[in-house]
Enzyme design. Sequence first.
Site, PDB file in Angstrom:
ATOM      1  N   HIS A   1       1.275   3.778 -24.238  1.00 26.50           N
ATOM      2  CA  HIS A   1      -0.178   3.965 -24.179  1.00 26.50           C
ATOM      3  C   HIS A   1      -0.483   5.444 -23.991  1.00 26.50           C
ATOM      4  CE1 HIS A   1      -1.487  -0.386 -23.018  1.00 26.50           C
ATOM      5  NE2 HIS A   1      -0.506  -0.375 -23.894  1.00 26.50           N
TER       6      HIS A   1
ATOM      7  N   TYR B   1      -9.824   0.099 -16.533  1.00 29.67           N
ATOM      8  CA  TYR B   1     -10.119   0.131 -15.097  1.00 29.67           C
ATOM      9  C   TYR B   1     -11.630   0.031 -14.954  1.00 29.67           C
ATOM     10  CZ  TYR B   1      -5.372   1.630 -13.966  1.00 29.67           C
ATOM     11  OH  TYR B   1      -4.014   1.683 -13.802  1.00 29.67           O
TER      12      TYR B   1
ATOM     13  N   PRO C   1      -1.884  -0.479  -5.635  1.00 28.83           N
ATOM     14  CA  PRO C   1      -1.398  -0.404  -7.014  1.00 28.83           C
ATOM     15  C   PRO C   1      -2.352   0.264  -8.007  1.00 28.83           C
ATOM     16  CG  PRO C   1      -1.992  -2.651  -6.458  1.00 28.83           C
ATOM     17  CD  PRO C   1      -2.109  -1.870  -5.206  1.00 28.83           C
TER      18      PRO C   1
ATOM     19  N   LYS D   1       1.708   3.647  -9.056  1.00 26.36           N
ATOM     20  CA  LYS D   1       2.714   4.618  -8.621  1.00 26.36           C
ATOM     21  C   LYS D   1       3.926   4.017  -7.907  1.00 26.36           C
ATOM     22  CE  LYS D   1       1.046   8.399 -10.141  1.00 26.36           C
ATOM     23  NZ  LYS D   1       1.186   7.939 -11.532  1.00 26.36           N
TER      24      LYS D   1
ATOM     25  N   TYR E   1      -1.821  10.465 -13.401  1.00 21.83           N
ATOM     26  CA  TYR E   1      -1.533   9.113 -13.888  1.00 21.83           C
ATOM     27  C   TYR E   1      -0.228   9.073 -14.697  1.00 21.83           C
ATOM     28  CZ  TYR E   1      -2.540   4.363 -15.349  1.00 21.83           C
ATOM     29  OH  TYR E   1      -2.472   3.002 -15.528  1.00 21.83           O
TER      30      TYR E   1
END
Length: 391
Positions: free
Chosen positions: A72, A201, A293, A297, A385
């Site tokens: 992704h 998200y 979560p 990470k 990220y």
Amino acid sequence: MRTQVGIVGAGPAGLLLARLLQRAGIDTVVLESRSREEIEATIRAGVLEQGTVDMLNECGVGARMMREGALHRGIELRFGGRAHRIDLAALTGGRAIMVYAQHEVIKDLVAARLESGGRILFGVEGVSLQDVDTRAPSIHFRRNGGAERLECDFIAGCDGFHGVSRPTIPSRLRREFVRSYPFGWLGILVEAPPSSDELVYAWHERGFALVSTRSPQIQRLYVQCDPQDVLEQWPDERIWTELRARLATTDGWKLREGRIFQKGVVAMRSFVVEPMQHGRLFLAGDAAHIVPPTGAKGLNLAAADVRVLARALAAFYRSGDEAPLAAYSAVALRRVWRAEHFSWWMTSMLHRFHDDDAFSLRLQRAQLEYVAGSRAASTSLAENYVGLPWD
Ligand SMILES: Cc1cc2nc3c(=O)[nH]c(=O)nc-3n(C[C@H](O)[C@H](O)[C@H](O)COP(=O)(O)OP(=O)(O)OC[C@H]3O[C@@H](n4cnc5c(N)ncnc54)[C@H](O)[C@@H]3O)c2cc1C
């Protein structure tokens, strides 16, 4: 039994450490309290940072991930009924993430270890660590009804948050930092095609939601819930109602629904222990730290820890140099605290904290609009990220 490094726990931290050390010619034995079938079936994380992907490839266990995982190059922030793409690759010089489930990583690592003759003792009981502050530590345990002892040069405590390694460090010598959150995630696995090409998200006044994926046929979805909720409170129809409401957009986007075949509630916690070592015992992964979560990470930090530890152990066995081992905790904790901050920040920005706090909701919206609209702010999210460089 004797080995150079005794490893407690066959999670991502323990198995990856064993793999790295094996490639450096260092002998290890991995002790695991559960069965192979159980560890290979436990559903957990699914997002691998670029550095973790590179590491799995470099140590020869990445072939199936490269075939079956999904690369992704962006994620979506969704709020106010609109999608806002964060172009991870464009903002980080081409770095990306791989969506590949943790239990698939475990399967690959277990298979590689057993094929290469490495030892994993499954189903051990009553593990205790002895003499860790001497040069001759040992691990005591029971297996098949009999008491056994593994003598080691070093012990790696990779046994997760509830393991025995961290409490082996005397409480007067360790400091624990904790933050609990007033919410959890209800996670489901669904038989359905993907609803989105990238992870979504979603911030919503009803609470957070996350659209993730496992494969072209299986999707992983989450909704924010009360951490005390039991599954009976979440019949399928309630889950779909919440997902539809929290993910709704004004552009006609459709949630692809299907049969829910797995559900679970995860509590949220931030936790760090300092130091991550005591004598010849070194903690890695969830044994030393936990993150909520939201930043994806947990597994990646476990990989980062063992990379530092494996290098330090290799330096010791190569030249007798103990300096990298002495520095292990300080080096690992720098990355741990960065990830702790990022995970807390993502969590704080995206979740509903209190029912009646309109001020906080406005602040969250302002923050989200800034992140989505500013190249500087979205670069900060993107580089954290995909994972900051290792060194
Ligand atoms: C339910 C759940 C969902 C999660 N979801 C996400 C997510 O979506 N994204 C994310 O980034 N992270 C997630 N995480 C976190 C991520 O999965 C962990 O950070 C990761 O598993 C850490 O790996 P580890 O090897 O340190 O510990 P673990 O994976 O916990 O492995 C520790 C191993 O040690 C074994 N063990 C424990 N005690 C003993 C003992 N006394 N003797 C021998 N063996 C022992 C355990 O059986 C286990 O196999 C989740 C965690 C949980 C619990």
